[in-house]
Motif scaffolding. Sequence first.
Motif, short mmCIF file in Angstrom:
data_model
loop_
_atom_site.label_atom_id
_atom_site.label_comp_id
_atom_site.label_asym_id
_atom_site.label_seq_id
_atom_site.Cartn_x
_atom_site.Cartn_y
_atom_site.Cartn_z
N PHE A 18 0.83 -1.20 0.00
CA PHE A 18 0.00 0.00 0.00
C PHE A 18 0.87 1.26 0.00
O PHE A 18 0.69 2.17 -0.81
CB PHE A 18 -0.88 -0.03 1.25
CG PHE A 18 -1.85 1.10 1.36
CD1 PHE A 18 -3.07 1.04 0.70
CD2 PHE A 18 -1.56 2.22 2.11
CE1 PHE A 18 -3.98 2.08 0.80
CE2 PHE A 18 -2.46 3.27 2.22
CZ PHE A 18 -3.67 3.19 1.56
N ALA A 92 -7.05 -8.25 0.16
CA ALA A 92 -6.94 -6.81 0.43
C ALA A 92 -5.97 -6.16 -0.54
O ALA A 92 -6.22 -5.06 -1.04
CB ALA A 92 -6.48 -6.59 1.87
N ILE A 95 -7.77 -5.79 -3.84
CA ILE A 95 -8.78 -4.72 -3.86
C ILE A 95 -8.12 -3.34 -3.80
O ILE A 95 -8.50 -2.42 -4.52
CB ILE A 95 -9.76 -4.89 -2.69
CG1 ILE A 95 -10.60 -6.15 -2.93
CG2 ILE A 95 -10.66 -3.68 -2.54
CD1 ILE A 95 -11.59 -6.45 -1.85
N THR A 96 -7.09 -3.23 -2.96
CA THR A 96 -6.43 -1.94 -2.84
C THR A 96 -5.83 -1.51 -4.17
O THR A 96 -5.75 -0.32 -4.47
CB THR A 96 -5.33 -2.00 -1.79
OG1 THR A 96 -5.82 -2.71 -0.67
CG2 THR A 96 -4.90 -0.62 -1.36
N PRO A 99 -7.78 0.35 -8.16
CA PRO A 99 -7.81 1.68 -8.79
C PRO A 99 -6.74 1.85 -9.88
O PRO A 99 -6.84 2.78 -10.68
CB PRO A 99 -7.55 2.63 -7.62
CG PRO A 99 -8.01 1.89 -6.42
CD PRO A 99 -7.74 0.45 -6.70
N LEU A 100 -5.75 0.96 -9.93
CA LEU A 100 -4.75 1.05 -10.99
C LEU A 100 -5.39 0.98 -12.37
O LEU A 100 -4.82 1.42 -13.36
CB LEU A 100 -3.76 -0.11 -10.87
CG LEU A 100 -2.72 0.03 -9.79
CD1 LEU A 100 -1.76 -1.14 -9.84
CD2 LEU A 100 -1.98 1.33 -9.98
#
Lengths: 107, 838
Positions: A18, A92, A95-96, A99-100
């Motif tokens: 992240f 996780a 999902i994180t 947005p790429l």
Amino acid sequence: MSAVFALSAAWLVWAAAFAALYALHGLGCAIGADERSVGPLTQLQVMMGVVWIAALAGSAGIVLALWRGAEAAPGGVPRRLLRASWMAALLAIFITGLPLTFPSACV
Amino acid sequence: MSGDAEPAAQPDLRLELARTWSTPQGWWGVIVNVNHTDLGKRFMAAAAFYFCVAGILSMLIRAQLASPRSAFVGPEIYNQIFTMHGTLMMFMFAIPMFEGLALYLLPKMLGARDMAFPRLTAYGWWCYVFGGMILLASMLVGKAPDGGWFMYTPLSSRTYTPGINADIWLLGVTFVEISAVCAAVEITVTILKLRAPGMSLDKMPLVAWYLLVTALMMVFGFPPLILGSVLLEVERAFGWPFFDPARGGDALLWQHLFWLFGHPEVYIIFLPAAGVISTIIPVMARTRIVGYGWIVAAIFALAILSFGLWVHHMFTVGIPHMALAFFSAASTLVAIPTGIQVFAWLATLWQGRPELKLPMLYLLGMFVVFVMGGLTGVMLAVVPFNWQAHDTAFVTAHLHYVLVGGFVFPMLAAIAYWLPHVTGRQRLPRLGEAAFWLIFVGFHATFFFMHIVGLMGMRRRIDTYHAETGWTLINALSSVGSYVMAFGFALFLGDCLMQRFVKRRAAADPWGATTLEWAMAIPPRAYNFVSLPSVRSRDPLADEPGLTQQLKRGEGYLARVREGLRETLGVETSTGRIEQIVVLPGNSALPFIMALVTGGFFLSMLAGLYWIAPAPVLGVVVLACRWAWQGGARADVGPLQIGRGERAPPHPETTSTPGWWGSVFTLCADATFFASLVFGFAFLWVVAPNWPPPACIGSISVEAAIGIAAPMLAVVAVSFARAALRRGALARAMGACMAAGVLVFVAAAGVAAIPVLGKLPDVTAHAYAAVAGAMLAYLALHLVIAFVMLGFAAARLRAGYMSALRMHELAIVEQWTRYAAVVAAIVLVILLLSGACR
Ligand code: HEM
Ligand SMILES: [Cu+2]
């Protein structure tokens, strides 16, 4: 302490991925990496994509290892908990990173 | 158990223990007291006091908003009121409340006689008292902070807050944070080291897991805020432009540092409360918790995920959408571990036969309120909705649903549950139930309506509104609700205070609980247990009937007093195998004096008397040496009898001591502070306007070479000292420590040369130089710390406090020397690279 590490490891990998994505994003936008294209993608997408896929692959590898390897309990933490933690962290990370796939990165 | 080699329990054991652990009467006793039970109670009482103060402030807010165009207070005072309400609730009520609960309960639940660092407990307490006095005094003279509880720049910078108000916040809150970080280190080490023998981590009561994770979160979560406060104060006091965009700073840096702390803070408040819930629910349902392991795994997930959410407080500041989406994703992910916990609680209730006793009633209130807060939270995590609702009363309503549901209700449950333990008495029937209903109904009346006015467009923090807005009726209802709630709280408090007058003894274990804190006389004695238990299960009181009596008869460990020392057992961090006898310090006025001197530093900064400030700093160094000098041993005694046929060495003769662990976690907090500073540098460089700076750092290769190489050599010298000590060569070890000290001193001189020779550009001209200056100052501070510690080690060696067996003090000094060397390398390499800043 080893139990503490065993229980946090999966999430620390998530945190590292992240942080790396967020930092790369800031840096990439600052140096204009989203305007240089590499094939169909931008340089920024490539850089961040590599981090994302590496983190996914790494934690997927660990999930597999936890499924196969001996039934040891690192740090005294039961296997099923570690498996669940790593699978949740894998999800996780996935999902994180979604947005790429946004069409534009720096607006 | 009574083998012939074993000395029988001392006949007058309880008297002997009471004498060893006692505190003098009167004021002197108040000052020198370091006992965790007393300090825990003090923390909770003070937190309750601040809850009342902040509660009265919120009554004033609601009085002001009850009618349109209210002239009750003007905007200046109104700003102070809501800022102080938020600040006091977050820093002076919530954190200290759970700290107090942890201090009071932890040793008792873990089967120990005190916390790991009793004097640190007391120091934290006095810092809290003095910091709180600064805040309260500012309110009385009408100069209280007024920039909102998150003190955004530029509103809080010199230009827009010329008065002392913002300094009060920055210095007062930082002072209290010191207390919080002390508590965090202490709680962590106590849980890892001072458990009853046999209590491996997976046999700990769940609340200990929660507190462990919370404390670790504080270790990593508070330093960014402390850094932010320090930087902002330096900007206000000396004009270093960290947050001033005209000179290469960025107001967003403050927001990042604040919320990097601020979001985890929400979980720091929630997790201990969740720990309380997980403790009380199984007792109320007369069963055991469902999914112990899953809950523990979920706590870790929650804790770490919560560090990746902070930007959701900054959705409206113009950060690129993709970055927002990262944080939005992470914000929705936390719902999963939170959900796991809620389901584990429900499953436990389902499996058991719940009884609606008073603590359970408050927990039901918690369920309703917290779940509603969670739902509005998910709404706010959605970026477009957030853009609409940001900074409206909707957010205020959401945050109170979460904070009151997630913290206040569980704390009320905790008080109802543990008050008989504290006082040894029963409460009056039905008063608590009446209080519950008043609080519950009043709460919903107050805050449910605030959702609605928020959606109707009422902004938060406004001191007045026009009747045409159509918000009048709703606001009036909300204000009435808040007075109903206030009655409820007053009744609750009255119920607690009644126990002083109505003397009905409580049963030994009134709820039929299974954890160790009930295996003692209530109210508890200063030494907690006559002898220490050995633990084989998660519910010792249920699985070993008669345990309480056994311990009282002195059939456990350490059923004796050795030379008037306060002793408890130290165990291996994971397995709970006995490692050492931990000798704890006795009563001491040092914590009080040291907190006074620390307060002197903050006061001189507040008063703008910067030239005085170095004096209290020096005072703290001297006192710290005095502090560390007490304790330790000058002769090897070897393993001692600890009862039940076992032996253990006193802690100075072991390596994995509480002190060693305490130093590790202090360094973790310190390193987080440093990492935040480096992040700030990178952030400003990449994002802030008005870069590149007008001037770069000069050529510093010589200084950097000295500054990097000398501490590395010092590290080598300290390892040499350790090796020498291990062989018993005391003189050599001492020489090596002194050599290391000289090397560190040389490095400090090299670092000081950089600004002295004018190679650092003007620190007030641009944020580049300001951050470079801050990094150099940080480095210099750590070289000085290493220098003092090395000198201290040499003196301890000389005075006979170290031997081939007693090495842990040197190991701690080695940690700090290494840390200084690493910091030197990082700072100087960054500065070397940034020499090409244009
Ligand atoms: C006891 C009943 C409480 C009432 C009636 C109450 C009332 C309020 C109101 C009306 C505001 C909005 C001020 C404004 O926007 O102008 C507010 C703000 C706030 N409250 Fe409370 N509150 C209560 C308890 C708490 C608790 C327990 C906490 C935290 C543990 C808390 C933390 C805050 C914070 C952080 C703010 C934001 C302050 C700011 O905008 O800077 N409150 N409260
Ligand atoms: Cu948040």
